[in-house]
Design a protein around this motif. Sequence first.
Motif, short mmCIF file in Angstrom:
data_model
loop_
_atom_site.label_atom_id
_atom_site.label_comp_id
_atom_site.label_asym_id
_atom_site.label_seq_id
_atom_site.Cartn_x
_atom_site.Cartn_y
_atom_site.Cartn_z
N LYS A 66 0.82 -1.22 0.00
CA LYS A 66 0.00 0.00 0.00
C LYS A 66 0.85 1.26 0.00
O LYS A 66 0.40 2.32 -0.39
CB LYS A 66 -0.96 0.01 1.19
CG LYS A 66 -1.89 -1.20 1.23
CD LYS A 66 -2.95 -1.15 0.14
CE LYS A 66 -3.78 -2.40 0.05
NZ LYS A 66 -4.82 -2.61 0.97
N TRP A 67 2.10 1.17 0.50
CA TRP A 67 2.99 2.34 0.45
C TRP A 67 4.24 2.02 -0.37
O TRP A 67 5.31 2.57 -0.18
CB TRP A 67 3.33 2.88 1.83
CG TRP A 67 3.93 1.89 2.79
CD1 TRP A 67 5.23 1.54 2.92
CD2 TRP A 67 3.22 1.14 3.78
NE1 TRP A 67 5.38 0.60 3.90
CE2 TRP A 67 4.16 0.36 4.45
CE3 TRP A 67 1.87 1.07 4.16
CZ2 TRP A 67 3.80 -0.50 5.49
CZ3 TRP A 67 1.52 0.22 5.17
CH2 TRP A 67 2.47 -0.56 5.83
N GLU A 117 -4.99 -2.42 15.02
CA GLU A 117 -4.51 -1.06 14.83
C GLU A 117 -3.13 -0.99 15.46
O GLU A 117 -2.96 -1.31 16.64
CB GLU A 117 -5.44 -0.05 15.49
CG GLU A 117 -5.03 1.37 15.20
CD GLU A 117 -6.07 2.37 15.64
OE1 GLU A 117 -7.13 2.46 15.00
OE2 GLU A 117 -5.82 3.05 16.66
N LYS A 133 -4.22 0.44 10.13
CA LYS A 133 -5.38 -0.41 10.45
C LYS A 133 -5.27 -1.60 9.51
O LYS A 133 -5.45 -1.48 8.30
CB LYS A 133 -6.69 0.33 10.22
CG LYS A 133 -7.90 -0.49 10.60
CD LYS A 133 -7.94 -0.83 12.08
CE LYS A 133 -8.62 0.26 12.86
NZ LYS A 133 -8.92 -0.06 14.24
N ASN A 134 -4.95 -2.75 10.10
CA ASN A 134 -4.60 -3.92 9.30
C ASN A 134 -5.54 -5.10 9.56
O ASN A 134 -5.66 -5.56 10.69
CB ASN A 134 -3.17 -4.37 9.63
CG ASN A 134 -2.13 -3.36 9.22
OD1 ASN A 134 -2.32 -2.60 8.29
ND2 ASN A 134 -1.02 -3.36 9.91
N ASN A 156 -3.59 -4.18 4.68
CA ASN A 156 -3.77 -2.83 5.22
C ASN A 156 -5.04 -2.22 4.67
O ASN A 156 -5.21 -2.15 3.46
CB ASN A 156 -2.55 -1.97 4.89
CG ASN A 156 -2.71 -0.55 5.36
OD1 ASN A 156 -2.97 0.35 4.57
ND2 ASN A 156 -2.57 -0.35 6.66
N ALA A 157 -5.93 -1.80 5.57
CA ALA A 157 -7.16 -1.12 5.16
C ALA A 157 -6.89 0.36 4.92
O ALA A 157 -7.43 0.94 3.98
CB ALA A 157 -8.24 -1.30 6.22
N TRP A 158 -6.10 0.98 5.80
CA TRP A 158 -5.71 2.38 5.64
C TRP A 158 -4.51 2.66 6.53
O TRP A 158 -4.20 1.89 7.43
CB TRP A 158 -6.85 3.34 5.94
CG TRP A 158 -7.46 3.20 7.31
CD1 TRP A 158 -8.60 2.52 7.62
CD2 TRP A 158 -6.97 3.73 8.55
NE1 TRP A 158 -8.85 2.61 8.96
CE2 TRP A 158 -7.88 3.36 9.56
CE3 TRP A 158 -5.87 4.51 8.91
CZ2 TRP A 158 -7.71 3.71 10.90
CZ3 TRP A 158 -5.70 4.86 10.24
CH2 TRP A 158 -6.62 4.47 11.22
N ALA A 160 -2.09 6.24 8.15
CA ALA A 160 -1.82 7.67 8.27
C ALA A 160 -0.36 7.81 8.69
O ALA A 160 0.19 6.92 9.33
CB ALA A 160 -2.74 8.30 9.30
#
Length: 168
Positions: A66-67, A117, A133-134, A156-158, A160
């Motif tokens: 995701k990143w 989290e 948030k995984n 990973n859902a999101w 920050a």
Amino acid sequence: MYVTSHQALAAGSADPVAVAAELRDRAEILDALYRFGLGQDLADRELFASAFTEDAELDFRPAAAKWDAEPPLMTGRAAIVDTILALFADRVDTTHQVTNARIAVDGDTARLTALVEAQHLLSADHATYALLKNPYDVELVRDGDRWLIRRMRIDNAWFAGEPKAIFG
């Protein structure tokens, strides 16, 4: 992949012995995930290692994608423990919270789905952090009275913050 059954227990309420045994299993299954999280948060090598089978597999690649990171698939309890604890040692402060756990037990194997989290803050600068948030997909095996993680896949859902600053 995820546990999506429409009820918590497989044992029928008419069999209190089976219900008690299943509840014990479920508590021990959750405890394996708690040992995983708290072992990291306390940098407690023994506690962290106690969550895994000797031949365990930890796949953080779906989350890291995701990143745009490409970590290796971690295999073997020793490699997982050494890699994770070395990554954070004296550099990153972590906390893990587990929610929405769903469990399916099938004899001496089980599957666990949970949301975790995870906060990761650079020890020298808490303004640099990654909040994740995984969704976890975990396969476990019975080891006497306790349960051990055989395979863990972390998505990973999101997120920050700056995961690259934390994980490289």
